[in-house]
Design a protein around this motif. Sequence first.
Motif, mmCIF file in Angstrom:
data_model
loop_
_atom_site.group_PDB
_atom_site.id
_atom_site.type_symbol
_atom_site.label_atom_id
_atom_site.label_comp_id
_atom_site.label_asym_id
_atom_site.label_seq_id
_atom_site.Cartn_x
_atom_site.Cartn_y
_atom_site.Cartn_z
ATOM 1 N N ASP A 524 -74.162 -57.890 -73.195
ATOM 2 C CA ASP A 524 -74.566 -59.248 -73.508
ATOM 3 C C ASP A 524 -73.565 -60.272 -72.966
ATOM 4 N N GLU A 525 -72.274 -59.943 -73.010
ATOM 5 C CA GLU A 525 -71.263 -60.871 -72.505
ATOM 6 C C GLU A 525 -71.424 -61.065 -71.006
ATOM 7 N N ILE A 526 -71.666 -59.992 -70.263
ATOM 8 C CA ILE A 526 -71.862 -60.120 -68.815
ATOM 9 C C ILE A 526 -73.162 -60.882 -68.529
ATOM 10 N N ALA A 527 -74.190 -60.633 -69.347
ATOM 11 C CA ALA A 527 -75.436 -61.387 -69.199
ATOM 12 C C ALA A 527 -75.192 -62.873 -69.437
ATOM 13 N N ARG A 528 -74.355 -63.217 -70.442
ATOM 14 C CA ARG A 528 -74.018 -64.621 -70.686
ATOM 15 C C ARG A 528 -73.313 -65.239 -69.484
ATOM 16 N N MET A 529 -72.426 -64.449 -68.872
ATOM 17 C CA MET A 529 -71.708 -64.946 -67.701
ATOM 18 C C MET A 529 -72.660 -65.202 -66.534
ATOM 19 N N ILE A 530 -73.754 -64.436 -66.490
ATOM 20 C CA ILE A 530 -74.732 -64.602 -65.406
ATOM 21 C C ILE A 530 -75.626 -65.811 -65.659
ATOM 22 N N SER A 531 -76.134 -65.932 -66.898
ATOM 23 C CA SER A 531 -77.188 -66.918 -67.151
ATOM 24 C C SER A 531 -76.719 -68.170 -67.861
ATOM 25 N N GLY A 532 -75.562 -68.123 -68.496
ATOM 26 C CA GLY A 532 -75.096 -69.284 -69.223
ATOM 27 C C GLY A 532 -75.289 -69.101 -70.708
ATOM 28 N N ALA A 533 -75.493 -70.225 -71.422
ATOM 29 C CA ALA A 533 -75.542 -70.186 -72.885
ATOM 30 C C ALA A 533 -76.698 -69.352 -73.396
ATOM 31 N N GLU A 534 -77.873 -69.427 -72.735
ATOM 32 C CA GLU A 534 -79.048 -68.678 -73.180
ATOM 33 C C GLU A 534 -79.136 -67.368 -72.422
ATOM 34 N N VAL A 535 -79.002 -66.265 -73.139
ATOM 35 C CA VAL A 535 -79.037 -64.945 -72.520
ATOM 36 C C VAL A 535 -80.488 -64.476 -72.450
ATOM 37 N N THR A 536 -80.974 -64.275 -71.229
ATOM 38 C CA THR A 536 -82.358 -63.839 -71.019
ATOM 39 C C THR A 536 -82.399 -62.348 -70.742
ATOM 40 N N GLU A 537 -83.620 -61.804 -70.832
ATOM 41 C CA GLU A 537 -83.777 -60.389 -70.513
ATOM 42 C C GLU A 537 -83.462 -60.122 -69.054
ATOM 43 N N ALA A 538 -83.820 -61.107 -68.220
ATOM 44 C CA ALA A 538 -83.501 -60.944 -66.795
ATOM 45 C C ALA A 538 -81.992 -60.864 -66.595
ATOM 46 N N ALA A 539 -81.260 -61.670 -67.363
ATOM 47 C CA ALA A 539 -79.796 -61.636 -67.264
ATOM 48 C C ALA A 539 -79.263 -60.296 -67.753
ATOM 49 N N ARG A 540 -79.882 -59.767 -68.828
ATOM 50 C CA ARG A 540 -79.432 -58.469 -69.326
ATOM 51 C C ARG A 540 -79.723 -57.375 -68.291
ATOM 52 N N ALA A 541 -80.866 -57.476 -67.632
ATOM 53 C CA ALA A 541 -81.195 -56.494 -66.601
ATOM 54 C C ALA A 541 -80.198 -56.581 -65.452
ATOM 55 N N ALA A 542 -79.846 -57.810 -65.089
ATOM 56 C CA ALA A 542 -78.849 -57.984 -64.028
ATOM 57 C C ALA A 542 -77.492 -57.430 -64.463
ATOM 58 N N ALA A 543 -77.184 -57.626 -65.747
ATOM 59 C CA ALA A 543 -75.923 -57.074 -66.271
ATOM 60 C C ALA A 543 -75.941 -55.561 -66.204
#
Length: 549
Positions: A524-543
């Motif tokens: 989730d932290e890496i997903a936050r770094m990718i997408s910003g304040a709102e963590v999306t499923e796409a960001a989690r997949a990218a993480a």
Amino acid sequence: MLRHLEIRDMLIIAHLDLEFRDGLNVLTGETGAGKSILLDSLGFVLGWRGRAELVRKGAEQGEVTAVFDLPEGHPAHALLAEAGLPGGSELILRRVNTRDGRKTAFINDRRASGEVLRALSATLVELHGQQDDGGLLNERGHRALLDAFAGHDALLDATRAAWAERARAAKALRAAEAARDAIRAEEEFLRHAVGELDQLDPQPGEEARLDAERRLMQGAEKIRSDVARALSALGPEGAEGAMRDADRWLQGAADRAEGRLDAPLTSLERALIELGEAAQGVEDALDALSFDPHALDACEERLFAIRGLARKHGVLPDDLGGFAADLRARLAALDASEGDIAKLQKQVAEAGARFDAAATALSAARAEAATRLDAAMAQELAPLKMERAVFATSFSAGEPGPEGIDTVAFTVATNPGAPAGPLNKIASGGELSRFLLALKVVLSKGADALVMIFDEIDRGVGGATADAVGRRLATLAAGAQVLVVTHSPQVAARGGHHFRVQKSVSDGMTTSEVVALPPEARRDEIARMISGAEVTEAARAAADDLLRG
């Protein structure tokens, strides 16, 4: 290895208790969360100079404790022994900062100075960032870095030994020349003084003897007449004659005295013997009191000459002989100095030739190592998307010293045909980060004793370049402990251990904390770094993609 870090009441940190491990440790968090405060606190316990005000508002003092594991052969052991501090496989550093600014350091629970703390920290931790002026960007250290990369310790030792030999020979020559010049400045005085002393040739005890003779001669005239009268009174015309007449008269009467005169005659004979001895002593004294008037003049002249020379040279009369010997030795040294100086000049020349030979061999080895370093840097820069950049190790003649005759500088040209220049003058922020990282990877041989800290060295890069930075950091951490403060998800995904720095507000008080992230929280932290304040499923997949590497 930095194993444990505890921080109490420093800036906005109330209490942190962190356990680090070897490999790549990454610290992430939003801007302003307190990552720099964490490094400031670590720098504080290591004795680095930093912020003046560190104590948390409302606290009486702040305190940081760092625990390091020290393997056998670690250079910190020698520093601890030299400082008289307890050693061992564990090193505990603790430093306290009071509200009024007083700082107190402890090493293995023993009070220690900031100077010792800073010396130890140089063997424990190495900090790199985009403004790394004290590290790889400092040209004064480039020659040592090249030598460490080359590994030609034997050549360095030979050059240092040759330089030390040359320095000793030059020092001996300078001392001999200074001594010669000092004696030469007073040569005229020395030769005149030695001539006077040699001509007079005073002997130990002579001054006292001459003084006694002078006083005796001065008083002789006054007592000589009385001594002469005394001798006359003791002699044949005086007591001796009367006693001999008495003896003769008594001898004639002794036969008729029925032995009554035997004892007086015996006593009289003894008295005549004693009288003769007394008369002889007085006669000897009278002879001693007889002197040539010129002898007094001669005695006084020599006595005054001895005393005058003693006053002139500031020594006791009995010490004039030794003083003369010292002056003769100085003159002999002056006479022999030219020959001695010629020998020393020859020794200086020979030592200089040996140093030149050793320094030349070292220069050749450095040139060969520079070629290998430049090639290794080219291989490292390509994956960092800087394949068009050129890294070159430049040489120029420097002031001769214990490490040779070369001035070494690392230069870069970021584009083909562009002029080369110093790293911090030519490269932009992002380029500089990658140059520093590549250099550290290439030069990291034997650096596993150091904890390497990279403070946002990936700033200004992203995408494939950030991924390449992360891979290089992971490579670097394979044989060492690396701490990275990063905003790059590509770098964070390469970490073996992940910590998040975060702020919270309670009762109007802002505090910062650091938490070790388990796998899901890390995702989730890496997903936050990718997408910003709102963590999306796409960001989690990218993480997930980044974590799979």
